[in-house]
Design a protein around this motif. Structure first.
Motif, PDB file in Angstrom:
ATOM      1  N   PHE A   1       0.833  -1.207   0.000  1.00  0.00           N
ATOM      2  CA  PHE A   1       0.000   0.000   0.000  1.00  0.00           C
ATOM      3  C   PHE A   1       0.866   1.253   0.000  1.00  0.00           C
ATOM      4  N   SER A   2       1.920   1.227  -0.817  1.00  0.00           N
ATOM      5  CA  SER A   2       2.853   2.365  -0.875  1.00  0.00           C
ATOM      6  C   SER A   2       2.171   3.635  -1.359  1.00  0.00           C
ATOM      7  N   ASP A   3       1.182   3.509  -2.269  1.00  0.00           N
ATOM      8  CA  ASP A   3       0.480   4.699  -2.762  1.00  0.00           C
ATOM      9  C   ASP A   3      -0.293   5.382  -1.638  1.00  0.00           C
ATOM     10  N   PHE A   4      -0.848   4.575  -0.752  1.00  0.00           N
ATOM     11  CA  PHE A   4      -1.601   5.142   0.373  1.00  0.00           C
ATOM     12  C   PHE A   4      -0.671   5.899   1.323  1.00  0.00           C
ATOM     13  N   PHE A   5       0.528   5.330   1.538  1.00  0.00           N
ATOM     14  CA  PHE A   5       1.460   5.939   2.504  1.00  0.00           C
ATOM     15  C   PHE A   5       2.314   7.057   1.897  1.00  0.00           C
ATOM     16  N   GLN A   6       2.322   7.204   0.563  1.00  0.00           N
ATOM     17  CA  GLN A   6       3.239   8.153  -0.076  1.00  0.00           C
ATOM     18  C   GLN A   6       3.037   9.598   0.374  1.00  0.00           C
ATOM     19  N   PRO A   7       1.807  10.122   0.436  1.00  0.00           N
ATOM     20  CA  PRO A   7       1.654  11.515   0.907  1.00  0.00           C
ATOM     21  C   PRO A   7       2.156  11.707   2.339  1.00  0.00           C
ATOM     22  N   ILE A   8       1.900  10.710   3.181  1.00  0.00           N
ATOM     23  CA  ILE A   8       2.351  10.813   4.573  1.00  0.00           C
ATOM     24  C   ILE A   8       3.874  10.822   4.635  1.00  0.00           C
ATOM     25  N   LEU A   9       4.508   9.951   3.845  1.00  0.00           N
ATOM     26  CA  LEU A   9       5.967   9.872   3.836  1.00  0.00           C
ATOM     27  C   LEU A   9       6.583  11.127   3.243  1.00  0.00           C
TER      28      LEU A   9
ATOM     29  N   PRO B   1       9.019   6.366  -0.512  1.00  0.00           N
ATOM     30  CA  PRO B   1       8.547   5.028  -0.142  1.00  0.00           C
ATOM     31  C   PRO B   1       9.665   3.989  -0.116  1.00  0.00           C
ATOM     32  N   LEU B   2      10.653   4.133  -1.005  1.00  0.00           N
ATOM     33  CA  LEU B   2      11.758   3.183  -1.036  1.00  0.00           C
ATOM     34  C   LEU B   2      12.580   3.262   0.252  1.00  0.00           C
ATOM     35  N   TYR B   3      12.931   4.491   0.655  1.00  0.00           N
ATOM     36  CA  TYR B   3      13.725   4.648   1.873  1.00  0.00           C
ATOM     37  C   TYR B   3      12.937   4.210   3.100  1.00  0.00           C
ATOM     38  N   ALA B   4      11.633   4.496   3.104  1.00  0.00           N
ATOM     39  CA  ALA B   4      10.793   4.066   4.227  1.00  0.00           C
ATOM     40  C   ALA B   4      10.749   2.535   4.302  1.00  0.00           C
ATOM     41  N   ALA B   5      10.678   1.870   3.136  1.00  0.00           N
ATOM     42  CA  ALA B   5      10.673   0.407   3.117  1.00  0.00           C
ATOM     43  C   ALA B   5      11.988  -0.144   3.661  1.00  0.00           C
ATOM     44  N   VAL B   6      13.095   0.526   3.332  1.00  0.00           N
ATOM     45  CA  VAL B   6      14.396   0.104   3.860  1.00  0.00           C
ATOM     46  C   VAL B   6      14.425   0.223   5.380  1.00  0.00           C
TER      47      VAL B   6
END
Length: 572
Positions: free
Chosen positions: A440-448, A455-460
């Motif tokens: 659900f990276s699209d959902f979290f992208q505005p927050i990140l 989203p890539l760095y957050a996943a790391v």
């Protein structure tokens, strides 16, 4: 007229010598001590007839009582003084074992971080090589080692077996830095593999990369085997032989305190050499310099481990009563390799233990490979990748240090069963968070974006947190629980069962996770496309793990009652 005779005072059934013979009386033996403050009057009557000894003893009740107390005190050995509630022999075992564990995990952290950097950043390679490497190289090597270990266990003493296993590792890692890596261009068939890749296509990139960088892959396998063989079989096998369940419940969690200081130091060592490598002038082989430093520390650590084991065998092991009794007993006939595996497979206890190890390997692998592919995308430069892995190891050590302190309380208040369940629950919870962020990276992208992260760095970062908490619960709870479960077992079952579980089942779990990922990659075209299904599989595996841990908890409690080797004052 017969005269009536009164018995003489102090004599039993006595009469004048002229009337009848005196009966023969049994003499009493009284222990005396030269250091006694009261001298017995018997010392001056050695020439007195034996029948008079009893009357004298009766006439001196104070002296008799005094001598009896002293005799009892002399017959019973005084218990040794305790320090912090444990005897000196316990500390003579625990402190060297803790130092051994420190050195072993210091080496393992360096090897683990180095092997990932070598194979992931090698020419023509990537994170996709890891599933193939674990399935088709690491697992067969582990099986070969286990068969050889089982055969050697039948002909060598435990001490000779320890040296036969650890010395080849020390020699290999020294030779890799000094010989194999400098000659990599000569030893690696780069041109042949490039032509082979053009002919067979990118679907075979993983297996071809293994052939192309075979010395790096051999290093990877030896580093993996260090964790399985030296950590699990050699160290924990030796620790289980010389400790009781009570000692293990108190000190096994605390081994991790020193060991995770090793994680912090080794992580900083990897980071230090990575930064040195980054500051070298052009034309200087930075990796060669790094490997020389890191492998030098690994070899020194290996020598220290061997020396501590040698000293323990000479100074401490002979004092352990249980081992002395076992050596005095007539040894049983050893089972062959086939008989050993058949016996182990028929044991529900061993099967549950194996399920725990396999389930952990599959679960951690399902998350770890996906996470490492994200790390490479975020940090394509080997220096940056290595620095991140060094920081990761340091954070793992700090978190695990805190978990180790907490684990002792968990064992004491909640018992073995609860402690064994925490790791699968922790891995499941953090795994759900990691896969949710990917799906659900699209959902979290505005927050990140509002936090200044991609989203890539957050996943790391989330993947790193998942690995940190999973590994910290493994080191502080899962490993101590698993090792305690071996202690009540028979010696041969303990030795061969441990080798089978830790050397085969550990890589089997990782290979199982890798095999699942290989089928997913082939079926769905990429690792990213198979992410939802990996999350579902993770859920199923952890539920099987939880069921096996609950079953083993019941069996462990029964086995402790049968053997009398219990955790004193600790719930099961």
């Amino acid at each position: 007229m017969q005269a009536t005779m009164r018995p003489t005072v102090g004599l039993r059934n006595s009469a004048p010598s002229g009337l009848r013979a005196m009966p023969k009386l049994t003499s009493r033996v009284v222990k005396t001590f030269a250091a006694s403050p009261i001298k017995s009057p018997l010392a001056s009557v050695s020439s007195m007839p034996k029948p008079f000894l009893a009357p004298l003893m009766l006439a001196e009740p104070g002296v008799q009582a005094n001598m009896t107390v002293q005799a009892a005190a002399g017959d019973v050995p005084q218990p040794p003084k305790k320090f912090l509630g444990f005897e000196p022999l316990t500390w003579a075992k625990i402190i060297p074992l803790g130092l051994m564990f420190f050195c072993i995990l210091f080496n393992y952290t360096i090897l683990r971080d180095t092997k990932d950097v070598l194979v992931v950043t090698a020419p023509g390679s990537g994170a996709e090589i890891i599933p193939f490497l674990k399935t088709w190289v690491n697992l067969p090597m582990a099986i070969v080692f286990t068969i050889g270990y089982a055969k050697l266990a039948n002909v060598l003493s435990s001490e000779a077996l320890f040296y036969s296993c650890i010395i080849p590792f020390i020699l290999f890692f020294g030779a890799f830095a000094g010989l194999l890596y400098p000659l990599r261009d000569t030893l690696h068939p780069t041109e042949y593999c490039e032509k082979l890749l053009e002919t067979m296509g990118t679907r075979w990139a993983g297996p071809i990369a293994i052939v192309r960088n075979w010395t790096f892959c051999l290093f990877y396998v030896m580093a993996e085997l260090w964790g399985s063989v030296v950590v699990s079989v050699l160290f924990w096998g030796f620790a289980n032989q010389i400790t009781t369940v009570e000692e293990a419940s108190q000190f096994y969690p605390l081994f991790g305190l020193g060991a995770n200081v090793a994680l912090i130091f080794s992580g900083q060592a990897v980071k230090y050499f990575s930064l040195v490598r980054a500051n070298l002038p052009p034309g200087v082989d930075g990796w060669g310099l790094t490997l020389n430093g890191l492998m030098g520390m690994v070899c020194i650590g290996g020598v220290i481990i061997t020396a501590i084991y040698y000293i323990l065998q000479r100074k401490v092991v002979p004092q352990i009563k249980s081992l002395r009794e076992k050596k005095a007993k007539k040894s049983k006939a050893k089972m062959s390799v086939a008989e050993s595996f058949a016996f182990l497979a028929a044991s529900p206890y061993i099967r549950d233990l194996a399920t725990l190890v396999v389930a952990y390997g599959i679960s951690i692998n399902l998350v770890e490979v996906t996470w490492k592919s994200k790390i490479k995308a975020q940090f394509p430069n080997p220096n940056d990748y290595s620095v991140f892995m060094g920081e990761f190891s340091t954070c793992t050590g700090i978190v695990t240090f805190g978990m180790m302190l907490l684990s002792r309380v968990i064992f004491k208040k909640f018992g073995w069963g609860t402690a064994a369940l925490i790791t699968p629950v922790m891995l499941l919870a953090t795994g759900v968070g990691f896969f949710s962020l990917l799906l659900f990276s699209d959902f979290f992208q505005p927050i990140l974006a509002s936090m200044g992260m991609t989203p890539l760095y957050a996943a790391v970062l989330v993947g790193a947190a998942q690995n940190i908490f999973s590994k910290s619960s493994k080191y502080s709870l899962f490993d101590p629980c698993k090792e305690m479960a071996y202690i009540p077992l028979d010696d041969e079952v303990k030795t061969k069962g441990k080798a089978a579980i830790d050397v085969i089942c550990n890589p089997l779990g990782k290979s199982g996770g890798a095999l699942i990922q290989q089928f997913m990659i082939i079926g769905f075209g990429s690792l990213a496309a198979s992410t939802p299904y990996l999350g579902i599989i993770l859920l199923g595996i952890t539920l099987v793990w939880i069921n096996a841990a609950s079953s083993l908890s019941v069996q462990f409690s029964k086995l402790q009652e049968e053997t009398g080797n219990t955790m004193d004052g600790i719930k099961e």
